[in-house]
Design a protein around this motif. Structure first.
Motif, PDB file in Angstrom:
ATOM      1  N   PHE A 333       8.311  -1.725  64.827  1.00  0.00           N
ATOM      2  CA  PHE A 333       8.905  -1.082  66.000  1.00  0.00           C
ATOM      3  C   PHE A 333       9.443   0.308  65.664  1.00  0.00           C
ATOM      4  CE2 PHE A 333      12.177  -0.946  69.527  1.00  0.00           C
ATOM      5  CZ  PHE A 333      11.243  -0.795  70.531  1.00  0.00           C
ATOM      6  N   GLU A 334       9.797   0.539  64.414  1.00  0.00           N
ATOM      7  CA  GLU A 334      10.184   1.892  64.019  1.00  0.00           C
ATOM      8  C   GLU A 334       9.005   2.849  64.170  1.00  0.00           C
ATOM      9  OE1 GLU A 334      12.071   2.210  60.202  1.00  0.00           O
ATOM     10  OE2 GLU A 334      13.366   0.476  60.577  1.00  0.00           O
ATOM     11  N   LYS A 335       7.806   2.386  63.824  1.00  0.00           N
ATOM     12  CA  LYS A 335       6.614   3.204  64.017  1.00  0.00           C
ATOM     13  C   LYS A 335       6.363   3.460  65.505  1.00  0.00           C
ATOM     14  CE  LYS A 335       2.937   2.285  61.554  1.00  0.00           C
ATOM     15  NZ  LYS A 335       1.832   1.559  60.873  1.00  0.00           N
ATOM     16  N   VAL A 336       6.566   2.426  66.316  1.00  0.00           N
ATOM     17  CA  VAL A 336       6.394   2.574  67.759  1.00  0.00           C
ATOM     18  C   VAL A 336       7.411   3.574  68.312  1.00  0.00           C
ATOM     19  CG1 VAL A 336       6.582   1.375  69.972  1.00  0.00           C
ATOM     20  CG2 VAL A 336       5.424   0.268  68.049  1.00  0.00           C
ATOM     21  N   ALA A 337       8.661   3.444  67.878  1.00  0.00           N
ATOM     22  CA  ALA A 337       9.722   4.332  68.365  1.00  0.00           C
ATOM     23  C   ALA A 337       9.441   5.781  67.976  1.00  0.00           C
ATOM     24  CB  ALA A 337      11.071   3.885  67.810  1.00  0.00           C
ATOM     25  N   ARG A 338       8.924   5.981  66.778  1.00  0.00           N
ATOM     26  CA  ARG A 338       8.595   7.353  66.357  1.00  0.00           C
ATOM     27  C   ARG A 338       7.535   7.944  67.293  1.00  0.00           C
ATOM     28  NH1 ARG A 338       7.286   9.528  60.284  1.00  0.00           N
ATOM     29  NH2 ARG A 338       8.830   7.920  59.829  1.00  0.00           N
ATOM     30  N   GLN A 339       6.495   7.158  67.606  1.00  0.00           N
ATOM     31  CA  GLN A 339       5.458   7.639  68.522  1.00  0.00           C
ATOM     32  C   GLN A 339       6.026   7.896  69.913  1.00  0.00           C
ATOM     33  OE1 GLN A 339       1.767   5.276  68.328  1.00  0.00           O
ATOM     34  NE2 GLN A 339       2.416   4.566  66.310  1.00  0.00           N
ATOM     35  N   PHE A 340       6.946   7.042  70.343  1.00  0.00           N
ATOM     36  CA  PHE A 340       7.588   7.201  71.644  1.00  0.00           C
ATOM     37  C   PHE A 340       8.337   8.533  71.711  1.00  0.00           C
ATOM     38  CE2 PHE A 340      11.542   6.374  74.158  1.00  0.00           C
ATOM     39  CZ  PHE A 340      10.955   6.255  75.410  1.00  0.00           C
ATOM     40  N   LEU A 341       9.106   8.842  70.665  1.00  0.00           N
ATOM     41  CA  LEU A 341       9.865  10.093  70.645  1.00  0.00           C
ATOM     42  C   LEU A 341       8.935  11.303  70.570  1.00  0.00           C
ATOM     43  CD1 LEU A 341      12.835   9.155  68.285  1.00  0.00           C
ATOM     44  CD2 LEU A 341      12.881   9.404  70.761  1.00  0.00           C
ATOM     45  N   ILE A 342       7.843  11.174  69.844  1.00  0.00           N
ATOM     46  CA  ILE A 342       6.884  12.277  69.761  1.00  0.00           C
ATOM     47  C   ILE A 342       6.278  12.564  71.138  1.00  0.00           C
ATOM     48  CG2 ILE A 342       4.604  12.912  68.869  1.00  0.00           C
ATOM     49  CD1 ILE A 342       5.437  11.529  66.220  1.00  0.00           C
ATOM     50  N   GLU A 343       5.971  11.495  71.890  1.00  0.00           N
ATOM     51  CA  GLU A 343       5.425  11.689  73.234  1.00  0.00           C
ATOM     52  C   GLU A 343       6.460  12.316  74.167  1.00  0.00           C
ATOM     53  OE1 GLU A 343       2.318  11.379  74.131  1.00  0.00           O
ATOM     54  OE2 GLU A 343       1.791  10.758  72.100  1.00  0.00           O
ATOM     55  N   LEU A 344       7.708  11.874  74.079  1.00  0.00           N
ATOM     56  CA  LEU A 344       8.769  12.493  74.880  1.00  0.00           C
ATOM     57  C   LEU A 344       8.942  13.957  74.502  1.00  0.00           C
ATOM     58  CD1 LEU A 344      11.599   9.778  74.984  1.00  0.00           C
ATOM     59  CD2 LEU A 344       9.981  10.369  76.791  1.00  0.00           C
ATOM     60  N   ASN A 345       8.820  14.245  73.218  1.00  0.00           N
ATOM     61  CA  ASN A 345       8.946  15.618  72.732  1.00  0.00           C
ATOM     62  C   ASN A 345       7.850  16.502  73.323  1.00  0.00           C
ATOM     63  OD1 ASN A 345      10.361  17.447  70.892  1.00  0.00           O
ATOM     64  ND2 ASN A 345       8.462  17.462  69.702  1.00  0.00           N
ATOM     65  N   LYS A 445       7.687   4.607  82.091  1.00  0.00           N
ATOM     66  CA  LYS A 445       8.050   5.946  82.577  1.00  0.00           C
ATOM     67  C   LYS A 445       7.433   7.014  81.679  1.00  0.00           C
ATOM     68  CE  LYS A 445      12.535   4.147  84.075  1.00  0.00           C
ATOM     69  NZ  LYS A 445      13.988   4.197  83.822  1.00  0.00           N
ATOM     70  N   MET A 446       7.498   6.787  80.361  1.00  0.00           N
ATOM     71  CA  MET A 446       6.939   7.747  79.433  1.00  0.00           C
ATOM     72  C   MET A 446       5.437   7.893  79.615  1.00  0.00           C
ATOM     73  SD  MET A 446       5.120   8.249  76.478  1.00  0.00           S
ATOM     74  CE  MET A 446       5.059   6.617  75.754  1.00  0.00           C
ATOM     75  N   VAL A 447       4.739   6.751  79.777  1.00  0.00           N
ATOM     76  CA  VAL A 447       3.296   6.800  79.961  1.00  0.00           C
ATOM     77  C   VAL A 447       2.944   7.579  81.224  1.00  0.00           C
ATOM     78  CG1 VAL A 447       1.258   5.385  80.450  1.00  0.00           C
ATOM     79  CG2 VAL A 447       2.847   4.696  78.654  1.00  0.00           C
ATOM     80  N   ARG A 448       3.699   7.371  82.293  1.00  0.00           N
ATOM     81  CA  ARG A 448       3.446   8.124  83.529  1.00  0.00           C
ATOM     82  C   ARG A 448       3.676   9.620  83.316  1.00  0.00           C
ATOM     83  NH1 ARG A 448       5.939   3.537  86.010  1.00  0.00           N
ATOM     84  NH2 ARG A 448       7.957   4.602  86.063  1.00  0.00           N
ATOM     85  N   LEU A 449       4.721   9.949  82.579  1.00  0.00           N
ATOM     86  CA  LEU A 449       5.033  11.351  82.298  1.00  0.00           C
ATOM     87  C   LEU A 449       3.913  12.027  81.533  1.00  0.00           C
ATOM     88  CD1 LEU A 449       8.802  11.355  81.238  1.00  0.00           C
ATOM     89  CD2 LEU A 449       7.800  12.647  83.133  1.00  0.00           C
ATOM     90  N   THR A 450       3.479  11.375  80.457  1.00  0.00           N
ATOM     91  CA  THR A 450       2.483  11.993  79.587  1.00  0.00           C
ATOM     92  C   THR A 450       1.109  12.017  80.230  1.00  0.00           C
ATOM     93  OG1 THR A 450       2.177   9.856  78.454  1.00  0.00           O
ATOM     94  CG2 THR A 450       3.710  11.425  77.475  1.00  0.00           C
ATOM     95  N   SER A 451       0.831  11.085  81.137  1.00  0.00           N
ATOM     96  CA  SER A 451      -0.480  11.059  81.788  1.00  0.00           C
ATOM     97  C   SER A 451      -0.608  12.164  82.828  1.00  0.00           C
ATOM     98  CB  SER A 451      -0.729   9.697  82.445  1.00  0.00           C
ATOM     99  OG  SER A 451       0.202   9.459  83.483  1.00  0.00           O
ATOM    100  N   THR A 452       0.525  12.678  83.306  1.00  0.00           N
ATOM    101  CA  THR A 452       0.501  13.729  84.313  1.00  0.00           C
ATOM    102  C   THR A 452       0.843  15.098  83.745  1.00  0.00           C
ATOM    103  OG1 THR A 452       2.826  13.253  84.893  1.00  0.00           O
ATOM    104  CG2 THR A 452       1.104  12.166  86.180  1.00  0.00           C
ATOM    105  N   SER A 453       1.309  15.129  82.478  1.00  0.00           N
ATOM    106  CA  SER A 453       1.700  16.417  81.891  1.00  0.00           C
ATOM    107  C   SER A 453       0.501  17.139  81.298  1.00  0.00           C
ATOM    108  CB  SER A 453       2.746  16.184  80.797  1.00  0.00           C
ATOM    109  OG  SER A 453       2.220  15.397  79.765  1.00  0.00           O
TER     110      SER A 453
END
Length: 453
Positions: A333-345, A445-453
């Motif tokens: 989950f640390e690996k998942v969280a890192r990817q999550f933050l990178i996508e938010l970034n 929410k993140m997936v929706r954000l990145t799919s439209t950005s």
């Protein structure tokens, strides 16, 4: 065959090269099972082409037979590599597992070089070379010592897909189940496509199947790169079981210090392990730790390898894995969280844009993720917990995170603090207090954000 998933940027780039008017020599490499063949075939599926999977011997004859079925004029060409390639001038040629050609005849590199220099380079021929032996592709095809050096027009090192790509494979799965799947498959397409949901039911059936890919998969992977398979397995086992420093690995394996360094270098080169240093340290730091690079290997050495005999006997159950799986998923989950933050970034959804992210540790103290913008002197400290947190427990974790952040040595930096967990009670109250807080409910929410950005 399942529909082609993800790899959109790689597919677009490859298609552009394949439809250009220029000569192209494209090298695609990466560990086995990562999806090189499927990517190449997807790129050429609507174009006339020759696809050939190299074998251990007699490749020229097999290649010519394959090519003749698509382009019959090849049968009239001179029966050597240069003559055959000349007959395929202006065509698309895909050779999979190119290292097998090199093993059979090392001179094939010089023969291809000569064909390119004297004949193909002035044409629109497309030559795509695929290889799963990362070490051989790097040394024999891509290095400056290779006869093909300077001839390639593009290269692509294919890596596992990210965690969020799993949603395209399993659109109806919950994020919790996707994390469970990711803990076994990583982002490696072959393993992902083996899985059927529900995950635990599938795993139970797979472990009891007499033809399960689990049994021989790691030996299969390692034989592609190394001759001393047993030694490399022992080192990988040590790292998968949490022996992350050279001393710990040496003690576990019984190898002397002078013996272990070359093995570690080779495992890094083939991307089976990674070496990490604290995010604020230099790459040459002596604090480096070693980790298994993908979740499948970690899963296999943690749960499959110690139980192979029982799996063969039919006395091992997936329920035994499930009992300790949440603990194992902590690191996943640390690996998942890192990817999550990178996508938010990427989407500009953090207080500042970070340029560097990693973990930090010193003298028994650790912080799961630290994101830095060194130019602006801003830092975000994040703890990751694969568990359900009540507000009080979450506040305690964040308070301790503030304490640990003072040990990092960024006194004059602007600091922020965050938490990523399976579930957090009352995230709004934490956010009102100035903290960042995310759980699995924020992934959509993140997936929706990145799919439209």
């Amino acid at each position: 065959m399942r529909p082609f998933v993800d790899r959109r940027e790689e597919l677009k780039a490859l298609k552009e090269r394949l439809t250009s008017n220029n000569f192209e020599l494209i090298v695609i490499y990466g560990r086995r099972r990562v999806g090189k063949t499927r990517l190449a075939l997807e790129a050429v599926k609507e174009l006339p082409h020759v696809y050939y999977l190299a074998v251990e011997g007699d490749n020229l004859r097999h290649f010519r037979k394959t090519a003749e079925r698509v382009f019959p004029e090849v049968r009239y060409s001179r029966e050597d590599w240069e003559g055959t390639l000349h007959a395929l001038k202006e065509k698309i040629i895909v050779i999979d597992e190119f290292p097998n050609l090199i093993k059979e005849n090392p001179r094939v590199l010089s023969l291809f070089q000569r064909a390119i220099d004297l004949d193909l380079s002035s044409s629109s021929t497309k030559l795509v070379l695929l290889g799963s032996s990362v070490s051989m592709m790097t040394e024999k095809v891509l290095s400056y010592k290779s006869p093909l050096y300077g001839r390639r027009t593009g290269s692509m090192k294919l890596r596992p897909m990210g965690f969020f790509s799993l949603r395209e494979f399993f659109p109806k799965a919950s994020w919790e189940e996707l994390v469970e799947v990711y803990g076994m498959t990583d982002g490696i397409p072959f393993y992902i496509t083996q899985v059927k949901l529900p995950f635990w039911e599938w795993l139970e059936k797979e472990l009891s199947s007499p033809v399960s890919f689990f049994r021989d998969e790691v030996d299969f992977l390692l034989r592609y790169e190394f001759s001393e398979v047993s030694t490399y397995k022992r080192i990988l086992e040590a790292i998968a079981l949490g022996k992350t420093t050279p001393k710990e690995i040496r003690d576990f394996t019984g190898l002397r210090h002078s013996d272990i360094s070359p093995y570690l270098r080779n495992l890094i080169e083939t991307e089976l392990i990674v070496r990490e240093v604290p995010v604020t340290g230099k790459r040459t730091s002596k604090k480096g730790r070693y980790y298994v690079a993908d979740n499948f290997l970690a899963f296999w050495f943690r749960f499959i390898s110690p139980n192979l005999s029982r799996i063969e006997e039919g006395t091992f159950s997936a329920e035994e894995i499930r009992e300790s799986y949440n603990h194992y998923l902590g690191f996943v989950f640390e690996k998942v969280a890192r990817q999550f933050l990178i996508e938010l970034n990427k989407a500009g959804r953090l207080p500042f844009a970070f340029t560097k992210i990693g973990c930090w540790w010193h003298r028994g103290e650790e912080i799961d993720l630290v994101a830095l913008n060194e130019r602006e002197r801003k830092a975000l400290f994040v703890e990751v917990k694969w568990k359900e947190l009540r507000e009080r427990e979450a506040r305690g974790i964040l308070k301790d995170l503030e304490r640990k952040s003072e040990l990092v040595g960024l006194e004059s930096w602007e600091k922020g603090y965050g938490l990523v967990a399976k579930e957090i009670e009352d995230k709004a109250r934490l956010r009102e207090a100035g903290f960042l807080a995310w759980d699995l409910r924020d992934f959509d929410k993140m997936v929706r954000l990145t799919s439209t950005s």
